[in-house]
Motif scaffolding. Structure first.
Motif, mmCIF file in Angstrom:
data_model
loop_
_atom_site.group_PDB
_atom_site.id
_atom_site.type_symbol
_atom_site.label_atom_id
_atom_site.label_comp_id
_atom_site.label_asym_id
_atom_site.label_seq_id
_atom_site.Cartn_x
_atom_site.Cartn_y
_atom_site.Cartn_z
ATOM 1 N N LEU A 1 13.723 18.067 -12.903
ATOM 2 C CA LEU A 1 14.265 17.985 -11.549
ATOM 3 C C LEU A 1 14.132 16.554 -11.067
ATOM 4 O O LEU A 1 13.042 15.964 -11.142
ATOM 5 N N VAL A 2 15.233 15.983 -10.567
ATOM 6 C CA VAL A 2 15.245 14.600 -10.097
ATOM 7 C C VAL A 2 15.091 14.567 -8.582
ATOM 8 O O VAL A 2 15.805 15.272 -7.853
ATOM 9 N N THR A 3 14.177 13.749 -8.118
ATOM 10 C CA THR A 3 13.902 13.623 -6.688
ATOM 11 C C THR A 3 13.947 12.157 -6.274
ATOM 12 O O THR A 3 13.969 11.251 -7.112
ATOM 13 N N GLU A 4 13.938 11.959 -4.977
ATOM 14 C CA GLU A 4 13.922 10.599 -4.431
ATOM 15 C C GLU A 4 12.831 10.481 -3.381
ATOM 16 O O GLU A 4 12.390 11.469 -2.794
ATOM 17 N N GLY A 5 12.422 9.249 -3.145
ATOM 18 C CA GLY A 5 11.397 8.999 -2.142
ATOM 19 C C GLY A 5 11.140 7.524 -2.003
ATOM 20 O O GLY A 5 12.062 6.702 -2.162
ATOM 21 N N GLU A 6 9.885 7.172 -1.730
ATOM 22 C CA GLU A 6 9.548 5.772 -1.507
ATOM 23 C C GLU A 6 8.125 5.492 -1.953
ATOM 24 O O GLU A 6 7.291 6.401 -2.079
ATOM 25 N N PHE A 7 7.882 4.222 -2.226
ATOM 26 C CA PHE A 7 6.547 3.760 -2.606
ATOM 27 C C PHE A 7 6.090 2.704 -1.612
ATOM 28 O O PHE A 7 6.799 1.725 -1.345
ATOM 29 N N THR A 8 4.895 2.922 -1.064
ATOM 30 C CA THR A 8 4.298 1.958 -0.148
ATOM 31 C C THR A 8 3.061 1.379 -0.812
ATOM 32 O O THR A 8 2.072 2.084 -1.025
ATOM 33 N N PRO A 9 3.095 0.089 -1.181
ATOM 34 C CA PRO A 9 1.966 -0.494 -1.922
ATOM 35 C C PRO A 9 0.771 -0.782 -1.028
ATOM 36 O O PRO A 9 0.904 -0.967 0.191
ATOM 37 N N SER A 10 -0.391 -0.820 -1.657
ATOM 38 C CA SER A 10 -1.610 -1.235 -0.968
ATOM 39 C C SER A 10 -1.840 -2.730 -1.219
ATOM 40 O O SER A 10 -1.175 -3.352 -2.036
ATOM 41 N N GLU A 11 -2.809 -3.283 -0.529
ATOM 42 C CA GLU A 11 -3.157 -4.687 -0.765
ATOM 43 C C GLU A 11 -3.861 -4.868 -2.102
ATOM 44 O O GLU A 11 -3.873 -5.963 -2.660
ATOM 45 N N VAL A 12 -4.427 -3.808 -2.638
ATOM 46 C CA VAL A 12 -5.146 -3.901 -3.909
ATOM 47 C C VAL A 12 -4.205 -4.296 -5.036
ATOM 48 O O VAL A 12 -4.524 -5.143 -5.876
ATOM 49 N N GLY A 13 -3.018 -3.674 -5.066
ATOM 50 C CA GLY A 13 -2.061 -4.003 -6.107
ATOM 51 C C GLY A 13 -1.682 -5.465 -6.090
ATOM 52 O O GLY A 13 -1.584 -6.117 -7.140
ATOM 53 N N LYS A 14 -1.479 -6.014 -4.912
ATOM 54 C CA LYS A 14 -1.113 -7.418 -4.779
ATOM 55 C C LYS A 14 -2.214 -8.338 -5.294
ATOM 56 O O LYS A 14 -1.950 -9.416 -5.849
ATOM 57 N N SER A 15 -3.457 -7.932 -5.138
ATOM 58 C CA SER A 15 -4.568 -8.757 -5.598
ATOM 59 C C SER A 15 -4.711 -8.734 -7.117
ATOM 60 O O SER A 15 -5.266 -9.665 -7.706
ATOM 61 N N LEU A 16 -4.201 -7.673 -7.764
ATOM 62 C CA LEU A 16 -4.329 -7.537 -9.216
ATOM 63 C C LEU A 16 -3.121 -8.057 -9.985
ATOM 64 O O LEU A 16 -3.239 -8.414 -11.159
ATOM 65 N N SER A 17 -1.955 -8.073 -9.334
ATOM 66 C CA SER A 17 -0.719 -8.339 -10.060
ATOM 67 C C SER A 17 0.288 -9.082 -9.192
ATOM 68 O O SER A 17 0.387 -8.832 -7.989
ATOM 69 N N MET A 18 1.053 -9.942 -9.834
ATOM 70 C CA MET A 18 2.134 -10.645 -9.141
ATOM 71 C C MET A 18 3.427 -9.825 -9.141
ATOM 72 O O MET A 18 4.462 -10.287 -8.659
ATOM 73 N N ALA A 19 3.393 -8.607 -9.649
ATOM 74 C CA ALA A 19 4.586 -7.775 -9.732
ATOM 75 C C ALA A 19 5.192 -7.539 -8.353
ATOM 76 O O ALA A 19 4.483 -7.321 -7.369
ATOM 77 N N GLY A 20 6.506 -7.556 -8.305
ATOM 78 C CA GLY A 20 7.204 -7.393 -7.044
ATOM 79 C C GLY A 20 7.003 -6.047 -6.391
ATOM 80 O O GLY A 20 7.102 -5.930 -5.166
ATOM 81 N N ILE A 21 6.737 -5.011 -7.182
ATOM 82 C CA ILE A 21 6.571 -3.683 -6.581
ATOM 83 C C ILE A 21 5.341 -3.611 -5.692
ATOM 84 O O ILE A 21 5.246 -2.727 -4.836
ATOM 85 N N PHE A 22 4.402 -4.548 -5.861
ATOM 86 C CA PHE A 22 3.194 -4.567 -5.035
ATOM 87 C C PHE A 22 3.235 -5.650 -3.955
ATOM 88 O O PHE A 22 2.314 -5.745 -3.145
ATOM 89 N N ALA A 23 4.304 -6.446 -3.928
ATOM 90 C CA ALA A 23 4.297 -7.664 -3.113
ATOM 91 C C ALA A 23 4.559 -7.440 -1.638
ATOM 92 O O ALA A 23 4.063 -8.187 -0.789
ATOM 93 N N GLY A 24 5.354 -6.443 -1.300
ATOM 94 C CA GLY A 24 5.767 -6.336 0.091
ATOM 95 C C GLY A 24 5.703 -4.938 0.637
ATOM 96 O O GLY A 24 4.738 -4.213 0.432
ATOM 97 N N GLY A 25 6.801 -4.558 1.331
ATOM 98 C CA GLY A 25 6.810 -3.274 2.015
ATOM 99 C C GLY A 25 7.285 -2.134 1.133
ATOM 100 O O GLY A 25 7.333 -2.223 -0.092
ATOM 101 N N THR A 26 7.687 -1.073 1.793
ATOM 102 C CA THR A 26 8.102 0.154 1.127
ATOM 103 C C THR A 26 9.395 -0.052 0.336
ATOM 104 O O THR A 26 10.321 -0.716 0.804
ATOM 105 N N ILE A 27 9.443 0.524 -0.868
ATOM 106 C CA ILE A 27 10.638 0.437 -1.707
ATOM 107 C C ILE A 27 11.031 1.847 -2.166
ATOM 108 O O ILE A 27 10.188 2.740 -2.242
ATOM 109 N N PRO A 28 12.319 2.060 -2.497
ATOM 110 C CA PRO A 28 12.757 3.386 -2.953
ATOM 111 C C PRO A 28 12.258 3.685 -4.370
ATOM 112 O O PRO A 28 12.032 2.785 -5.181
#
Length: 328
Positions: A56-83
């Motif tokens: 089953l395919v669903t949709e939603g959003e991911f809201t990163p924490s500050e912890v991810g940004k401290s561990l990785s330069m990946a864009g998924i952790f850099a800013g606000g909510t993404i789909p």
């Protein structure tokens, strides 16, 4: 664990992460051989995955924490909510397998993070605590042993012989059972990856996705009497009332912890950090059509998240590509 339980679990649960490295030029690649065995076990179903055919395919959003940004330069952790696009699934290549059948375990959760610049990142997880064999060749050999070990096979069967030499096979599936909901299951990343921060510091990790409401599993007897599609039906009804949320977490390796063997989880005392929240809001309008076009790849990453030396990462990519090509 008896032979019947072992065989059922191997046929169902192990296959989730199937995918294996290339073989010699004079024969099919191991990935092709693996998908061939899956098709032998469950048949070929037009437009369907060789494994995890029912989903089953669903949709939603991911809201990163500050912890991810401290561990990785990946864009998924850099800013606000993404789909995100998330596919939940049962094991096996049987598209009509009842959700309560024990062969439907373990269940899968594959997440695609969509960034504004068009970059997508995948995380492919399942409810196994760790992988049952060390590498792709062993996995191919395990599937081959299963295919040769029917009820009339003389003892010790090829499967019994294989398991005797690979004790992690039985251990990996020992605790897997049917959840009451796709939203009440913990999903694990059995492969190790590497976070890289802006200064170049590297941190091995494994994903762990935990539901806000906690795990909830059914007894075998309770699972048997459920509607054949109860997991999809339950999630549709749940999302019609409110979103379903998960913690995206990472278990961090200590210095010296190995990253190449997916049969060996790190000790439970290793630090676990919260990378943010995955919130599932709706089922896509035409899930059956959407899932045919989706191919999640464990190595679909971005700068700031790298592959480790775990050989199953490339192996899984190879097998998923073979399966995708056949269902197209």
């Amino acid at each position: 664990m008896g032979f019947d339980d072992l065989r059922v679990w191997v046929l169902a649960g192990l296959i989730l992460l199937a995918g294996l490295s290339g073989a010699g030029a004079q024969e099919k690649s191991t990935a092709e051989q693996t998908v061939d065995v899956m098709n032998k076990l469950w048949g070929s179903h037009a437009g369907m995955r060789a494994n995890h055919a029912k989903g089953l395919v669903t949709e939603g959003e991911f809201t990163p924490s500050e912890v991810g940004k401290s561990l990785s330069m990946a864009g998924i952790f850099a800013g606000g909510t993404i789909p995100v696009t998330v596919r939940f699934s049962n094991s096996t290549g049987l598209p009509t397998l009842p959700d309560g059948d024990r062969n439907a375990n373990p269940h899968g959760m594959a997440i695609r993070f969509h960034q504004a610049d068009g970059t997508d990142v995948d995380a492919v997880t399942n409810s196994l605590p760790f992988f049952p064999v060390k590498n792709g060749d062993e996995f191919r050999d395990l599937l081959t042993a299963v295919s040769q070990s029917g009820p009339d096979a003389p003892h010790p069967t090829p499967l019994e012989t294989f398991i005797a030499g690979h004790p992690r096979v039985a251990a990996a599936g020992a605790g897997v059972s049917t959840p009451s909901s796709f939203a009440r299951e913990t999903y694990n990343g059995v492969d190790a990856f590497i976070f890289v921060d802006a200064a170049g510091k590297r941190q091995p990790f494994r994903f762990k996705i935990e539901p806000f409401e906690g795990d909830d599993h059914l007894s075998p007897d309770a699972a048997k009497v459920k509607s054949p599609n109860f997991l999809s039906e339950e999630l549709r009804a749940r999302l019609a009332k409110a979103p379903a949320s998960f913690h995206l977490r990472a278990q961090l390796a200590n210095p010296g912890d190995q990253t190449a063997d997916p049969t060996q989880p790190w000790p439970a005392d290793r630090k676990v950090v919260d990378l943010g929240t995955i919130t599932i809001t709706k089922v896509v309008t035409n899930s059956a059509a959407a899932e045919k076009e989706l191919m999640y790849l464990p190595a679909n990453l971005e700068e700031g998240i790298e592959q480790s030396d775990d050989p199953l990462i490339d192996a899984r990519n190879d097998a998923y590509a073979v399966s995708f090509g056949r269902r197209q």
